[in-house]
Design a protein around this motif. Sequence first.
Motif, mmCIF file in Angstrom:
data_model
loop_
_atom_site.group_PDB
_atom_site.id
_atom_site.type_symbol
_atom_site.label_atom_id
_atom_site.label_comp_id
_atom_site.label_asym_id
_atom_site.label_seq_id
_atom_site.Cartn_x
_atom_site.Cartn_y
_atom_site.Cartn_z
ATOM 1 N N THR A 48 0.836 -1.204 0.000
ATOM 2 C CA THR A 48 0.000 0.000 0.000
ATOM 3 C C THR A 48 0.874 1.259 0.000
ATOM 4 O O THR A 48 0.583 2.227 -0.720
ATOM 5 C CB THR A 48 -0.934 -0.011 1.235
ATOM 6 O OG1 THR A 48 -1.814 -1.136 1.114
ATOM 7 C CG2 THR A 48 -1.768 1.260 1.326
ATOM 8 N N GLU A 93 -7.312 0.772 -0.772
ATOM 9 C CA GLU A 93 -7.547 -0.454 -0.023
ATOM 10 C C GLU A 93 -8.872 -0.428 0.752
ATOM 11 O O GLU A 93 -9.596 -1.407 0.784
ATOM 12 C CB GLU A 93 -6.372 -0.620 0.952
ATOM 13 C CG GLU A 93 -6.291 -1.931 1.672
ATOM 14 C CD GLU A 93 -4.961 -2.087 2.398
ATOM 15 O OE1 GLU A 93 -4.296 -1.077 2.723
ATOM 16 O OE2 GLU A 93 -4.574 -3.237 2.635
ATOM 17 N N ASP A 164 -5.890 -1.601 -4.964
ATOM 18 C CA ASP A 164 -5.314 -2.180 -3.743
ATOM 19 C C ASP A 164 -6.290 -3.157 -3.083
ATOM 20 O O ASP A 164 -7.306 -2.741 -2.520
ATOM 21 C CB ASP A 164 -4.952 -1.043 -2.781
ATOM 22 C CG ASP A 164 -3.938 -1.482 -1.722
ATOM 23 O OD1 ASP A 164 -3.700 -2.700 -1.587
ATOM 24 O OD2 ASP A 164 -3.393 -0.594 -1.037
ATOM 25 N N GLU A 165 -5.966 -4.431 -3.138
ATOM 26 C CA GLU A 165 -6.721 -5.508 -2.486
ATOM 27 C C GLU A 165 -8.241 -5.415 -2.687
ATOM 28 O O GLU A 165 -9.008 -5.349 -1.716
ATOM 29 C CB GLU A 165 -6.401 -5.552 -0.984
ATOM 30 C CG GLU A 165 -4.921 -5.828 -0.757
ATOM 31 C CD GLU A 165 -4.658 -6.681 0.464
ATOM 32 O OE1 GLU A 165 -5.477 -7.581 0.750
ATOM 33 O OE2 GLU A 165 -3.633 -6.465 1.121
HETATM 34 MG MG LIG Z 1 -1.971 -2.876 2.155
#
Ligand SMILES: [Mg+2]
Length: 258
Positions: A48, A93, A164-165
């Motif tokens: 991140t 995220e 992000d994820e």
């Molecule tokens: Mg992360």
Amino acid sequence: MTAMTEPVLTVDGLSVRIAGLHILQGVSFTVAPTGVTVLLGRNGVGKTTTLRAVVGLTPRNGEVRGTIRMGAQSLLARPTYRLVRGGLGYVPEDRCVFAGLTVAENLRLAERRGITPAYDQVFALFPELERRARQRAGSLSGGQQQMLAIGRVLLNDNRLLLVDEPTKGLAPKVVTEVTEVLERVAESVPVLLVEQNLAVVRRLAKDAVVLAAGQVAWTGDAHELLLETALTRSLLGVGTGESHRGPEQAVAPGKDGH
Ligand SMILES: [Mg+2]
Ligand SMILES: Nc1ncnc2c1ncn2[C@@H]1O[C@H](COP(=O)(O)OP(=O)(O)O)[C@@H](O)[C@H]1O
């Protein structure tokens, strides 16, 4: 023209310190101009932090060194709004949708001045967002919020997406939906994706970059990496009980039969 083989993003010698902690220590990698490049590594390794450095969102008490280029253009020291206007799309995220606003209002806030927002494209990818346009974003499921977070970015033209994820915490069926959407998106825009679910990685990724101890520990073909069980175990903790998700969980089989 070499434009189709030149990397869309080049990160060279990226170091990030936050509050005195040396989190990234000379990270170098490139993102291909097509398809999905996946950024992997155990929790807390700095994935991140890497995306946030690219998009200019390192916290105030942080310090960034090195080079980050999109094409020939240096990104460091440019404010985030200029990077976004220049075609850098970021899906964070934690999704960051405005819970108190409706879906339509969240989308409207993401429109960039001077660009005709691509509502047709977004609603074709996410029909649910059109159906729920007047619903408050805070009352959407996790999967629907993720769709909103991705759809919002796709209203505008992008040269590169950072995601992000996106499947974190989602139910298996929704993981499959998000994966399918990203697969379609990556047909037209290159994506740098952070993803812990290795079934999703297997389905989407062409290239892989693995971070460990603040540096790049491995880079190459994602499918080669996934074949190296000992390597994924040592770099990602998969199979040792340290990973929060197993490699085969939570996504439908890919079209290549894996
Ligand atoms: Mg992360
Ligand atoms: N704002 C911050 N202040 C202090 N430490 C931070 C901050 N952001 C991240 N870190 C630390 O940097 C390391 C990397 O974090 P992160 O990039 O979120 O990892 P990942 O995304 O790979 O799980 C972690 O040890 C985390 O605690």
